[in-house]
Design a protein around this motif. Sequence first.
Motif, mmCIF file in Angstrom:
data_model
loop_
_atom_site.group_PDB
_atom_site.id
_atom_site.type_symbol
_atom_site.label_atom_id
_atom_site.label_comp_id
_atom_site.label_asym_id
_atom_site.label_seq_id
_atom_site.Cartn_x
_atom_site.Cartn_y
_atom_site.Cartn_z
ATOM 1 N N ASP A 1 0.854 -1.176 0.000
ATOM 2 C CA ASP A 1 0.000 0.000 0.000
ATOM 3 C C ASP A 1 0.900 1.239 0.000
ATOM 4 N N GLY B 1 0.357 4.364 0.126
ATOM 5 C CA GLY B 1 -0.018 5.388 1.099
ATOM 6 C C GLY B 1 0.683 5.149 2.426
ATOM 7 N N ARG B 2 0.822 3.891 2.789
ATOM 8 C CA ARG B 2 1.439 3.586 4.073
ATOM 9 C C ARG B 2 2.960 3.512 3.947
ATOM 10 N N VAL B 3 3.441 2.878 2.891
ATOM 11 C CA VAL B 3 4.866 2.562 2.807
ATOM 12 C C VAL B 3 5.724 3.777 2.448
ATOM 13 N N ASP C 1 5.715 6.865 3.125
ATOM 14 C CA ASP C 1 6.088 7.797 4.182
ATOM 15 C C ASP C 1 6.769 7.127 5.365
ATOM 16 N N SER C 2 6.974 5.821 5.282
ATOM 17 C CA SER C 2 7.579 5.115 6.416
ATOM 18 C C SER C 2 9.095 5.136 6.321
ATOM 19 N N GLU D 1 10.230 0.831 10.165
ATOM 20 C CA GLU D 1 8.803 0.703 10.482
ATOM 21 C C GLU D 1 8.120 -0.390 9.663
ATOM 22 N N LEU D 2 8.859 -0.965 8.735
ATOM 23 C CA LEU D 2 8.268 -2.005 7.892
ATOM 24 C C LEU D 2 8.682 -3.375 8.403
#
Lengths: 348, 353
Positions: B161, B163-165, B167-168, B172-173
């Motif tokens: 996704d 949108g989530r990845v 900006d990480s 955080e993954l």
Amino acid sequence: MIDRTVPATQRPGPAHGHGTGPGDASPVLSLQGVHQVFRTPRGDVPAVAGVDLDVRPGRVLCLVGESGCGKTTSARMAAGLAGPAQGSVLFRGRDVAGMDRRERSDFRRSVQFIHQDPYASLNPVRTVYSTISAGLRRHGLVGDRREARRVTAELLERVDLTPAEEHLDKYPHQMSGGQRQRVAVARALAMNPEVIIADESTSMLDVSIRVSLLNTLGKLRDELGVGFLFITHDLAVAKYFAWDGEIAVMYLGRVVEHGPTPRVVNDPQHPYTKALIDAVCEPDPDLAHGRERIRLRSSEIPELTDLPPGCDFHPRCPLYEQGDCDSVRPPLVPGRDRLLACHVVNGG
Amino acid sequence: MTDHIAATPPAEGPLLSVRGVDVGYRTGRRKQVTAVRDVSFDLHPGQSMALVGESGCGKTTLGLGLLRLLPRTGVVSAGEVLFRRKDGRLVDVRTLAREDLRRFRWNEAAMVFQGAMNAFNPVLRVRDHFLDTFRAHDGGRGSRARHLERSAELLRMVRLDPGRVLDSFPHELSGGMRQRTLIALALALRPQLLILDEPTTALDILTQRSIVERLAELREELRFAMVFITHDLGLAAELADRVGTMYAGRMIETGTTRDIFHRARHPYTSALINSVPPVTGDLRVPESLPGGPPSLSALPPGCSFAPRCKHAVERCGSTRPTLDVLRSRPEGMSHAAACLRSHELFAEGVTRD
């Protein structure tokens, strides 16, 4: 910590010692309803949530599951490296938490741990002799230096590090990964243990070396009657090493399927176990391309701090049905040949 | 006369042609070890080749050497690495000048490194990794918005996704997400060749499975060629069209995946395959292969595998076998093995068939 309020008791009677028949021997080491909760700033993490396991002499109990499912935490509790938040760890029927100093020392000697990474678990400034004999000297099992060297050499031969004389004075950096892991096994063996807890002990090694180390461990199991709590994420390794024993599959801190290895591996019932076995890459191109794969509903594992309601596996489960799956956690119930926690399979 | 003839594309030839490559490491002032010796193979467009072998056999060194990504002490000391660029020009990667080499990497051939965490800059967000890549290798063409759009598209391609990845930060993954991000990043400039070093090691089995499937699908869609380095033979069986076994720096057997897994003709390949316990069916006792590869600075005079080989005879200790073609096929799919006794052992039924 040593609890001194409990009076010292005699060592348990023969009923708790080594059994003769393999299947029905009483367990040396048991986890009974153990829980472990880690407190973090983001909330409590229930790493292990009610696990019951028994390790019997000369038998293998294999714990499998993905990272974060509580395998290692369970192993650490079994070894007494961490106390359970709830429940108890019994060694020869005695609660480890209530042991006095002597009993505890005996427990420490009898239950040995082999770590995953032989590069990290051996002290780089100690020779092989020094590493292995430390425990012997600490527990007063050898008299003088000459005896210590002789016993250490015997141990090295037992783990197939031959000729032993050549290896005694080596440092870890002079050895390969497989040889180091053998030193770690010899160190565990020096204590004449009843139980060896092996946490992913073969996963760092090359395939070729993995099998010979497993065979060495198998020899200890069969010849010395050592019980194993064997932790791995590799089902092929689990199947090979625990063929006469049991497999317990863990998911998010709970056991979801537990039974004799041949039954669990060749006829898995829980959808999670099925997915794990299906996901293994087989070294056979025809087999690999010919088969229909299980499709999980999601490949990401939920956070332990934010577990889904109902069955922990339902957001990923291909058998998911609306109803019980997302509201009631399935209990681990005994079936014909195994314990299983699944509404759909147990109900159908 | 017909006015248009069906335009058959010219026979293209290999994408990558490796010719007698040696890779050495400097180990002292006047000392050097040769970690890869005399390796030759042709990789045709769209093919997937697995390099297998134990640790220390030169798999990673060869992979890095192909893109000239070796550490400072390493050098491709002999041979040619010919690569057919997108524009059809044939270049020798060994002799590319600095700027050409920079343009070659990532645009033509990209690498997915082992250990997904270490391949990222921990203080940069995923978004910046993508933007940096576009900026550095795409010649500064396109706007930032255009690049972000393309990054999101790449992430969706590996089922993440955006949108989530985007900006990480890498930490955080999860491990699986990092590995997918790395694959997306490697594919950013549509390279013709992807080199993957242990792409699924250290990942959980279900994550491993989803990455393997996605890679196979992406290869179908984008038609890139792959060279992947692995010690997991199951992975090779699944992802590769052809396999090269390496031992002590040499390619000792090469063939189609079926050749290797069903008709291996080198005792080392057979031993490797037989040492993997299968998960399906009844218990089969795997063979153990004691010992380890020889030290590269003190190779035995004959066949490097002879000291560990159950079938070695006297001449194995003195004569070095050459990689002989056993069954010839076009497009680099021939089956070849470097074993003096491969015919005898095959006749005796020792090597698998």
